[in-house]
Write a protein that holds these residues in place. Structure first.
Motif, PDB file in Angstrom:
ATOM      1  N   THR A  38     -57.852  37.760   3.968  1.00  0.00           N
ATOM      2  CA  THR A  38     -56.769  38.460   3.999  1.00  0.00           C
ATOM      3  C   THR A  38     -56.740  39.945   4.105  1.00  0.00           C
ATOM      4  OG1 THR A  38     -55.542  36.400   3.093  1.00  0.00           O
ATOM      5  CG2 THR A  38     -54.508  38.352   3.095  1.00  0.00           C
ATOM      6  N   SER A 242     -49.519  34.425  17.561  1.00  0.00           N
ATOM      7  CA  SER A 242     -50.027  34.576  16.192  1.00  0.00           C
ATOM      8  C   SER A 242     -49.874  33.306  15.224  1.00  0.00           C
ATOM      9  CB  SER A 242     -49.230  35.647  15.515  1.00  0.00           C
ATOM     10  OG  SER A 242     -48.128  35.519  15.597  1.00  0.00           O
ATOM     11  N   THR A 246     -52.658  30.870  13.143  1.00  0.00           N
ATOM     12  CA  THR A 246     -52.452  30.558  11.560  1.00  0.00           C
ATOM     13  C   THR A 246     -52.773  29.250  11.315  1.00  0.00           C
ATOM     14  OG1 THR A 246     -50.079  30.366  11.892  1.00  0.00           O
ATOM     15  CG2 THR A 246     -51.002  32.484  11.292  1.00  0.00           C
ATOM     16  N   PRO A 249     -56.379  27.598   8.316  1.00  0.00           N
ATOM     17  CA  PRO A 249     -55.841  28.203   6.864  1.00  0.00           C
ATOM     18  C   PRO A 249     -57.149  29.131   6.230  1.00  0.00           C
ATOM     19  CG  PRO A 249     -56.554  25.896   6.512  1.00  0.00           C
ATOM     20  CD  PRO A 249     -56.834  26.202   8.190  1.00  0.00           C
ATOM     21  N   GLY A 254     -51.307  32.625   6.038  1.00  0.00           N
ATOM     22  CA  GLY A 254     -51.496  33.320   7.248  1.00  0.00           C
ATOM     23  C   GLY A 254     -51.345  34.931   7.310  1.00  0.00           C
ATOM     24  N   ILE A 257     -53.746  37.326   9.419  1.00  0.00           N
ATOM     25  CA  ILE A 257     -54.035  36.832  10.822  1.00  0.00           C
ATOM     26  C   ILE A 257     -53.068  37.389  11.837  1.00  0.00           C
ATOM     27  CG2 ILE A 257     -54.259  34.624  12.077  1.00  0.00           C
ATOM     28  CD1 ILE A 257     -55.175  33.520   9.628  1.00  0.00           C
ATOM     29  N   ARG A 258     -51.725  37.023  11.466  1.00  0.00           N
ATOM     30  CA  ARG A 258     -50.485  37.577  12.593  1.00  0.00           C
ATOM     31  C   ARG A 258     -50.661  38.873  12.601  1.00  0.00           C
ATOM     32  NH1 ARG A 258     -46.631  33.870  12.882  1.00  0.00           N
ATOM     33  NH2 ARG A 258     -46.401  32.052  11.408  1.00  0.00           N
ATOM     34  N   TYR A 284     -43.314  37.285   7.184  1.00  0.00           N
ATOM     35  CA  TYR A 284     -44.116  36.735   6.331  1.00  0.00           C
ATOM     36  C   TYR A 284     -43.119  36.998   4.821  1.00  0.00           C
ATOM     37  CZ  TYR A 284     -47.827  35.936   2.613  1.00  0.00           C
ATOM     38  OH  TYR A 284     -48.864  35.243   1.819  1.00  0.00           O
TER      39      TYR A 284
END
Length: 317
Positions: A38, A242, A246, A249, A254, A257-258, A284
């Motif tokens: 992340t 996107s 996701t 995992p 997520g 990633i988006r 998010y």
């Protein structure tokens, strides 16, 4: 996807049962890896777009439109829990709508805010198997088709958006034909090998289309909150792509990633880079806000099934 859900079930059982040192070590390692992925993705994204620009968009946003976006997302979760109930009905599991929604919110909380612990889908399987003696395999396939219906809905909306983006130099008949043929094969395989789960097949997929439509409307509301007057389709298509990204995992809820998908697609589609990054971040934050509602049932687990009449549980083999 089957392996992902089965892994969630195994991890749920390990999380509920006393943990060995190996279980603890694996959970901690996986959580550290997810946070590492992340942060690495977010670091990459913000090396391309100044964080200050994204921050200013958040500060200057029209929060009335943001509220509408949040309500759209919450509505999509209500619809999503209703969609799942269609597949539960296919296996003769008629849950009280209130209990089903509470369980769905709890699953959201596990997925978003406990990334190294119990998976939301795994917990549903565990709880229904334990409390109602329903075979875990049956619940697993109900959740599997629930997920697949969501992917189908994303595919349908994606095909519609491709038609609106001139940068995609392809005749609309090609993706439409591919989607149509794939849908026919999809239903044929489901009817042939999983006929039990096709009892409410079309109802579930119609609900899935409503779920994704509400989330797309939510993205439009976020854009309105930025006083946006350009073309919506590139941002909406990027959002759907996107969402597909996701599925695996590898990050926390997520995140990262988006933003990476949006950043990369901004090179292809005519999108404002900082707005393209702001969209998944705001989505998010909205998702986490709704997921936090599930913490209530973690703190007060007795409320999860409170008022659930036993007569509403009907299981027939």
């Amino acid at each position: 996807m089957k392996d992902l859900i089965e892994t969630e079930v195994e991890e749920t059982e390990r999380a509920i049962k006393p943990k060995t040192w190996k279980d603890t070590l694996w959970s901690v390692t996986k959580l550290v890896l997810k946070f590492a992925v992340t942060f690495a993705l977010l670091y990459y994204v913000f090396s391309k777009v100044p964080l200050q620009k994204v921050k200013m968009r958040l500060i200057t946003a029209n929060y009335w439109w943001m509220l509408v976006a949040l309500l759209c997302y919450f509505g999509s979760m209500v619809m999503s829990s209703w969609r799942l109930s269609s597949y539960f009905k296919s296996i003769k599991l008629n849950l009280d709508p209130r209990f089903n929604f509470r369980l769905y919110l709890l699953g959201l909380f596990y997925n978003f805010l406990l990334p190294g612990g119990i998976g939301g889908d795994g917990y549903k399987i565990y709880l229904l198997n334990k409390n109602y003696k329903l075979p875990a395999k049956k619940v697993f396939w109900a959740i599997m088709f629930d997920r697949l219906s969501g992917l189908w809905a994303i595919g349908l909306i994606t095909v519609a958006l491709i038609f609106l983006i001139p940068q995609i130099d392809i005749h609309i008949g090609i993706p439409l034909s591919i989607f149509t043929i794939a849908s026919i094969i999809y239903y044929g395989v489901a009817y042939k090998f999983f006929r039990e789960y096709t009892r409410y097949f079309f109802e579930g997929h119609l609900k899935a289309l409503c779920v994704q439509s509400l989330q797309v409307i939510g993205i439009i509301c976020i854009l309105f909150g930025q006083d946006f007057h350009g073309k919506f389709s590139p941002y909406l298509l990027s959002f759907l792509i996107s969402a597909l990204a996701t599925i695996i995992p590898i990050s926390v809820g997520g995140a990262g990633i988006r933003e990476t998908v949006f950043q990369q697609l901004s090179r292809v589609f005519p999108m404002d880079l900082d707005l393209a990054v702001f969209l998944p971040i705001s989505f998010y934050l909205i998702s986490i806000t709704v997921a936090l509602l599930g913490v209530y049932y973690v703190l007060r687990p007795s409320r999860l099934e409170e008022g659930l009449p036993k007569g509403n549980i009907e299981i027939k083999e």
